[in-house]
Scaffold this motif. Structure first.
Motif, PDB file in Angstrom:
ATOM      1  N   ASP A 139      -0.028  -5.741   1.440  1.00 39.04           N
ATOM      2  CA  ASP A 139      -1.386  -6.094   1.041  1.00 39.04           C
ATOM      3  C   ASP A 139      -1.284  -7.280   0.092  1.00 39.04           C
ATOM      4  O   ASP A 139      -0.271  -7.448  -0.598  1.00 39.04           O
ATOM      5  CB  ASP A 139      -2.085  -4.919   0.356  1.00 39.04           C
ATOM      6  CG  ASP A 139      -3.573  -5.204   0.143  1.00 39.04           C
ATOM      7  OD1 ASP A 139      -4.111  -6.087   0.846  1.00 39.04           O
ATOM      8  OD2 ASP A 139      -4.172  -4.566  -0.727  1.00 39.04           O
ATOM      9  N   THR A 140      -2.291  -8.092   0.049  1.00 39.24           N
ATOM     10  CA  THR A 140      -2.217  -9.306  -0.763  1.00 39.24           C
ATOM     11  C   THR A 140      -3.532  -9.585  -1.466  1.00 39.24           C
ATOM     12  O   THR A 140      -4.616  -9.300  -0.950  1.00 39.24           O
ATOM     13  CB  THR A 140      -1.876 -10.536   0.112  1.00 39.24           C
ATOM     14  OG1 THR A 140      -2.767 -10.582   1.231  1.00 39.24           O
ATOM     15  CG2 THR A 140      -0.458 -10.487   0.603  1.00 39.24           C
TER      16      THR A 140
ATOM     17  N   GLN B 110       2.499  -0.706   3.914  1.00 41.56           N
ATOM     18  CA  GLN B 110       1.995  -1.925   4.521  1.00 41.56           C
ATOM     19  C   GLN B 110       1.808  -3.018   3.461  1.00 41.56           C
ATOM     20  O   GLN B 110       1.536  -2.725   2.297  1.00 41.56           O
ATOM     21  CB  GLN B 110       0.663  -1.665   5.229  1.00 41.56           C
ATOM     22  CG  GLN B 110       0.793  -0.822   6.488  1.00 41.56           C
ATOM     23  CD  GLN B 110      -0.540  -0.660   7.197  1.00 41.56           C
ATOM     24  OE1 GLN B 110      -1.591  -0.713   6.579  1.00 41.56           O
ATOM     25  NE2 GLN B 110      -0.485  -0.453   8.503  1.00 41.56           N
TER      26      GLN B 110
ATOM     27  N   THR C 220       0.835  -1.197   0.000  1.00 41.07           N
ATOM     28  CA  THR C 220       0.000   0.000   0.000  1.00 41.07           C
ATOM     29  C   THR C 220       0.872   1.249   0.000  1.00 41.07           C
ATOM     30  O   THR C 220       2.094   1.183   0.151  1.00 41.07           O
ATOM     31  CB  THR C 220      -0.924   0.020   1.228  1.00 41.07           C
ATOM     32  OG1 THR C 220      -0.124   0.003   2.414  1.00 41.07           O
ATOM     33  CG2 THR C 220      -1.836  -1.208   1.231  1.00 41.07           C
TER      34      THR C 220
ATOM     35  N   ARG D 281      -9.254  -9.586  -1.441  1.00 46.24           N
ATOM     36  CA  ARG D 281      -8.250  -8.534  -1.404  1.00 46.24           C
ATOM     37  C   ARG D 281      -8.787  -7.431  -0.515  1.00 46.24           C
ATOM     38  O   ARG D 281      -9.951  -7.453  -0.125  1.00 46.24           O
ATOM     39  CB  ARG D 281      -7.964  -8.004  -2.819  1.00 46.24           C
ATOM     40  CG  ARG D 281      -6.524  -7.495  -2.990  1.00 46.24           C
ATOM     41  CD  ARG D 281      -6.335  -6.935  -4.374  1.00 46.24           C
ATOM     42  NE  ARG D 281      -6.433  -5.483  -4.360  1.00 46.24           N
ATOM     43  CZ  ARG D 281      -5.525  -4.675  -4.863  1.00 46.24           C
ATOM     44  NH1 ARG D 281      -4.452  -5.170  -5.430  1.00 46.24           N
ATOM     45  NH2 ARG D 281      -5.687  -3.371  -4.820  1.00 46.24           N
ATOM     46  N   ARG D 282      -7.956  -6.463  -0.197  1.00 49.69           N
ATOM     47  CA  ARG D 282      -8.397  -5.393   0.690  1.00 49.69           C
ATOM     48  C   ARG D 282      -9.626  -4.670   0.148  1.00 49.69           C
ATOM     49  O   ARG D 282     -10.539  -4.328   0.900  1.00 49.69           O
ATOM     50  CB  ARG D 282      -7.238  -4.400   0.878  1.00 49.69           C
ATOM     51  CG  ARG D 282      -7.563  -3.186   1.720  1.00 49.69           C
ATOM     52  CD  ARG D 282      -6.321  -2.337   1.903  1.00 49.69           C
ATOM     53  NE  ARG D 282      -5.636  -2.095   0.655  1.00 49.69           N
ATOM     54  CZ  ARG D 282      -5.919  -1.087  -0.177  1.00 49.69           C
ATOM     55  NH1 ARG D 282      -6.887  -0.226   0.129  1.00 49.69           N
ATOM     56  NH2 ARG D 282      -5.251  -0.930  -1.306  1.00 49.69           N
TER      57      ARG D 282
END
Length: 466
Positions: A239-240, A237, A233, A268-269
């Motif tokens: 993210d995946t 951070q 991000t 996903r986010r």
């Protein structure tokens, strides 16, 4: 008859003696010392030592030959040759009766195609087979294989590796508990705790079975496969993107795509999905899912508080952010309201395009073909009825993820229903395709008990190749 028997016995004994003579180790060198130790005859040969047995030829600095056992201890700059096979070690042992060489002092083998090395190893000359163990390394053109144990079949160009297997080439790395590799057709079969990682696209696939057909640029991954793409991000951070399915097929051709089939779940986010088939293009960050001919249900995707359904859904990402969603054929969006239960905003049409801004927030939605919509109205955060509309085309503009403006084009018609007439009757106001799906996947649900193990491996993998 007795005379014939005696002649046969003599001939057999002569042949046996000749065979044994041919199979005895022959040792030559600069100097030779004969000894008897514990009743056993030995020869110590020093300087430019050469041992031969059939087509096996060994050179070393010193050899201790055990005559009765037909064995020899090999010391110093040991080189063993048979046809194209060359074995090197510092200290080794040769068993003449079984034609086996052994070393526990570091051993390497080259057969004109592969370089094989380890701390310990056996080579079986009659079978043309090597068994190496403890820090095994095999190099083949551009591929390097590491393992705890490895059996290499020289004539078959086949390697069977086990124990912390690692295979590296110029574009990826693979880990497994065990692996069978055929060098000629570049085919591999991996078993248990399989991980494939592509550092360029930062993509990993975890499974328990893999079949790799390198010449076809194709791999088949099954037995609980999970794809994880590592993203970062803006604030740094991790993210995946997580995709699971019954079967995954990876195509390493110009398309660089992974096809996930059967019981597909995505998380996903900023979005998630359930569907029967998903195609993910690794390099272009494009994800495509569609309703198959044999499927009874369309793909479902969630973005924030919105549920998207359509026969095909395409997701475009840029710089790890969602840029556009395209829903084609029987398309619908249903958005929930956290504060008011069944007050779902709904819209449907033939095609829906959703556009996102630089931060990933929804910026604009365009709906085309047989547009139907139901939107609940609010004034000072209090319910104020709903608007039911139809048209050929609609454009919805958003600001701070909230509806700012709605425009209808082509045979537009709208009707307002006041709050006092719809309160408690919200379920009577739905579009024909209205259906709520409650099986929205999350990363935690997809990965289950493997989540800690997978993310621990991901933390190590993302530093691979740096």
């Amino acid at each position: 008859m007795r005379t014939l028997f005696l002649i046969s016995s003599i001939l057999f004994s002569s042949l046996l003696f000749a065979q044994q003579a041919r199979d005895m180790i022959i040792v030559n060198g600069d100097s030779l010392v004969g000894k008897t130790i514990n009743g056993e005859s030995i020869r110590e040969v020093h300087g430019n030592v050469v041992l031969t047995q059939g087509n096996v030829r060994i050179t070393c600095s010193k050899a201790i030959q055990y005559i009765a056992r037909n064995e020899a201890e090999l010391i110093g700059k040991v080189v063993v040759k048979q046809d194209s096979v060359i074995i090197n070690t510092d200290i080794g042992y040769y068993y003449g009766n079984t034609k086996v060489a052994f070393s526990k002092s570091g051993i390497s083998l080259y057969d004109g195609h592969v370089n094989l090395s380890s701390k310990n190893g056996y080579y079986y000359f009659d079978e043309k087979k090597a068994f190496f163990y403890d820090k095994v390394k095999l190099f083949d053109e551009i591929t390097t294989m590491l393992a705890e144990r490895l059996t290499y079949y020289n004539d078959e160009n086949k390697a069977v590796a086990a124990g912390n297997v690692e295979v590296k080439d110029t574009s990826s790395v693979m880990y497994a508990d065990s692996l069978i590799h055929y060098r000629d057709n570049k085919t591999s079969f991996a078993y248990n705790n399989v991980v494939i990682y592509d550092p360029q696209s930062r993509l990993a696939i975890f499974s328990n079975r893999l079949e790799s057909y390198k010449q076809k640029d194709y791999s088949k991954i099954y037995d609980d496969p999970v794809l994880v793409k590592i993203d970062t991000t803006d604030n740094g951070q991790l993210d995946t993107l997580v995709i699971s399915a019954r079967l995954m097929e990876s195509y390493d051709d110009s398309t660089k795509r992974v096809v996930a089939t059967d019981s597909v779940r995505i998380a996903r986010r900023d979005f998630s999905s359930i569907n029967d088939i998903t195609i993910f293009y690794r390099n272009s960050e494009f994800l495509f899912t569609y309703k198959t001919e044999i499927s009874s249900s369309s793909p479902v995707m969630w973005n924030e508080n919105a549920q998207l359904v359509g026969d095909t859904i395409s997701a475009f990402l840029k710089d790890n952010k969602l840029k556009q969603l395209i829903i084609n054929s029987n398309a619908s969006i249903i958005s929930s309201n956290e504060k008011y239960g069944f007050k779902y905003d709904q819209i449907s049409g033939r095609k829906i395009d959703m556009y996102f801004d630089e931060s990933g927030g929804l910026e604009k939605t365009e709906v085309n073909g047989n547009v139907l919509s139901i939107y609940f109205l609010f004034e000072d955060n209090e319910p104020n009825g709903l608007m039911k509309s139809s048209s050929e085309r609609a454009v919805i503009l958003f600001k701070d993820n909230s509806v700012e403006e709605v425009k209808f084009y082509g045979n537009a018609a709208s009707e307002y229903h006041p709050e006092n007439l719809i309160e408690g009757k919200e379920k009577d106001f739905t579009i024909p395709s209205f259906m709520i799906f409650n099986n929205r996947p999350t990363k935690e649900l997809i990965l289950g008990k493997r989540i800690n193990k997978i993310f621990s491996q991901l933390n190590k993998l993302q530093h691979y190749g740096r």
